[in-house]
Design a protein around this motif. Sequence first.
Motif, PDB file in Angstrom:
ATOM      1  N   VAL A 114     -13.219  42.772   6.965  1.00  0.00           N
ATOM      2  CA  VAL A 114     -13.820  41.494   7.059  1.00  0.00           C
ATOM      3  C   VAL A 114     -15.397  41.435   6.733  1.00  0.00           C
ATOM      4  CG1 VAL A 114     -11.885  40.724   8.357  1.00  0.00           C
ATOM      5  CG2 VAL A 114     -14.486  41.224   9.656  1.00  0.00           C
ATOM      6  N   GLY A 115     -16.096  42.803   6.713  1.00  0.00           N
ATOM      7  CA  GLY A 115     -17.357  42.921   6.580  1.00  0.00           C
ATOM      8  C   GLY A 115     -18.317  41.929   7.564  1.00  0.00           C
ATOM      9  N   ALA A 116     -17.822  42.385   9.001  1.00  0.00           N
ATOM     10  CA  ALA A 116     -18.353  41.732  10.130  1.00  0.00           C
ATOM     11  C   ALA A 116     -19.910  42.020  10.166  1.00  0.00           C
ATOM     12  CB  ALA A 116     -17.716  42.329  11.521  1.00  0.00           C
ATOM     13  N   ASP A 117     -20.523  40.905  10.733  1.00  0.00           N
ATOM     14  CA  ASP A 117     -21.920  40.875  10.658  1.00  0.00           C
ATOM     15  C   ASP A 117     -22.130  41.538  12.095  1.00  0.00           C
ATOM     16  OD1 ASP A 117     -22.946  39.464   8.457  1.00  0.00           O
ATOM     17  OD2 ASP A 117     -21.813  37.904   9.214  1.00  0.00           O
ATOM     18  N   GLU A 118     -21.319  41.497  13.208  1.00  0.00           N
ATOM     19  CA  GLU A 118     -21.491  41.864  14.583  1.00  0.00           C
ATOM     20  C   GLU A 118     -20.315  42.014  15.299  1.00  0.00           C
ATOM     21  OE1 GLU A 118     -23.331  38.738  16.893  1.00  0.00           O
ATOM     22  OE2 GLU A 118     -21.689  37.337  16.643  1.00  0.00           O
ATOM     23  N   VAL A 119     -20.346  42.555  16.386  1.00  0.00           N
ATOM     24  CA  VAL A 119     -19.174  42.650  17.352  1.00  0.00           C
ATOM     25  C   VAL A 119     -19.440  42.155  18.525  1.00  0.00           C
ATOM     26  CG1 VAL A 119     -17.638  44.542  18.345  1.00  0.00           C
ATOM     27  CG2 VAL A 119     -18.060  44.988  16.064  1.00  0.00           C
ATOM     28  N   ILE A 120     -18.779  41.542  19.382  1.00  0.00           N
ATOM     29  CA  ILE A 120     -18.660  40.940  20.595  1.00  0.00           C
ATOM     30  C   ILE A 120     -17.658  41.504  21.482  1.00  0.00           C
ATOM     31  CG2 ILE A 120     -18.972  38.974  21.891  1.00  0.00           C
ATOM     32  CD1 ILE A 120     -20.034  37.305  19.608  1.00  0.00           C
ATOM     33  N   VAL A 121     -18.135  42.145  22.508  1.00  0.00           N
ATOM     34  CA  VAL A 121     -16.979  42.781  23.388  1.00  0.00           C
ATOM     35  C   VAL A 121     -17.164  41.893  24.539  1.00  0.00           C
ATOM     36  CG1 VAL A 121     -16.288  44.814  24.873  1.00  0.00           C
ATOM     37  CG2 VAL A 121     -17.302  45.134  22.475  1.00  0.00           C
ATOM     38  N   LEU A 122     -16.172  41.072  24.949  1.00  0.00           N
ATOM     39  CA  LEU A 122     -16.226  40.153  26.161  1.00  0.00           C
ATOM     40  C   LEU A 122     -15.071  40.592  27.173  1.00  0.00           C
ATOM     41  CD1 LEU A 122     -17.609  37.533  27.230  1.00  0.00           C
ATOM     42  CD2 LEU A 122     -15.567  36.417  26.030  1.00  0.00           C
ATOM     43  N   THR A 123     -15.394  40.916  28.231  1.00  0.00           N
ATOM     44  CA  THR A 123     -14.469  41.720  29.036  1.00  0.00           C
ATOM     45  C   THR A 123     -15.062  41.310  30.720  1.00  0.00           C
ATOM     46  OG1 THR A 123     -15.486  43.922  29.506  1.00  0.00           O
ATOM     47  CG2 THR A 123     -13.930  43.595  27.739  1.00  0.00           C
ATOM     48  N   ASP A 124     -14.398  41.484  31.659  1.00  0.00           N
ATOM     49  CA  ASP A 124     -14.653  41.695  32.882  1.00  0.00           C
ATOM     50  C   ASP A 124     -15.246  42.938  33.169  1.00  0.00           C
ATOM     51  OD1 ASP A 124     -13.409  39.375  33.866  1.00  0.00           O
ATOM     52  OD2 ASP A 124     -11.582  40.391  34.288  1.00  0.00           O
TER      53      ASP A 124
END
Length: 157
Positions: A114-124
């Motif tokens: 997807v040609g991502a600009d960023e990764v967001i990791v959202l977890t406990d």
Amino acid sequence: MFTSVLMIEKALTSADVEFVTTLHGDEPVSFHVLLQPRGEQADRLLRAIDDVALGELDEAVREHETPEGEEARSMGERALEVSLQALRATGDTADGRLVEDHPLDALKTVVEEVGADEVIVLTDPHYVEEFFHRDWASRARHKVGVPVLKLFSHSKA
């Protein structure tokens, strides 16, 4: 349009949705969500240690009740659909998929596709994995080639 890959382990709460959809102000965002159900990502002992570290002793005792296998997959599919609908309701675009094996390999593939600009990791919080830098965000920083933002979920889903 800004492109974010969002890694989650459970359905997004309304607070989580508001948080991730406002990170970039008024700029439209395209979210590509990867969800690995909690019952599939870590063994019971590590989850129980995390529960104890958070002071949630009742949760630690009930870790044996965490769904696994097909039940975890079914719950994951529902959590993914709820999360996608909530993201779309804000006006952003969102698609997603469940990740059953090798979440970081799937993450790298999606980032490239997807040609991502960023990764967001959202977890406990996962204290054991974080201490040893084995959590998703720490490992992804060395694998994906884009900025990785680590956020903690606002509340239990």
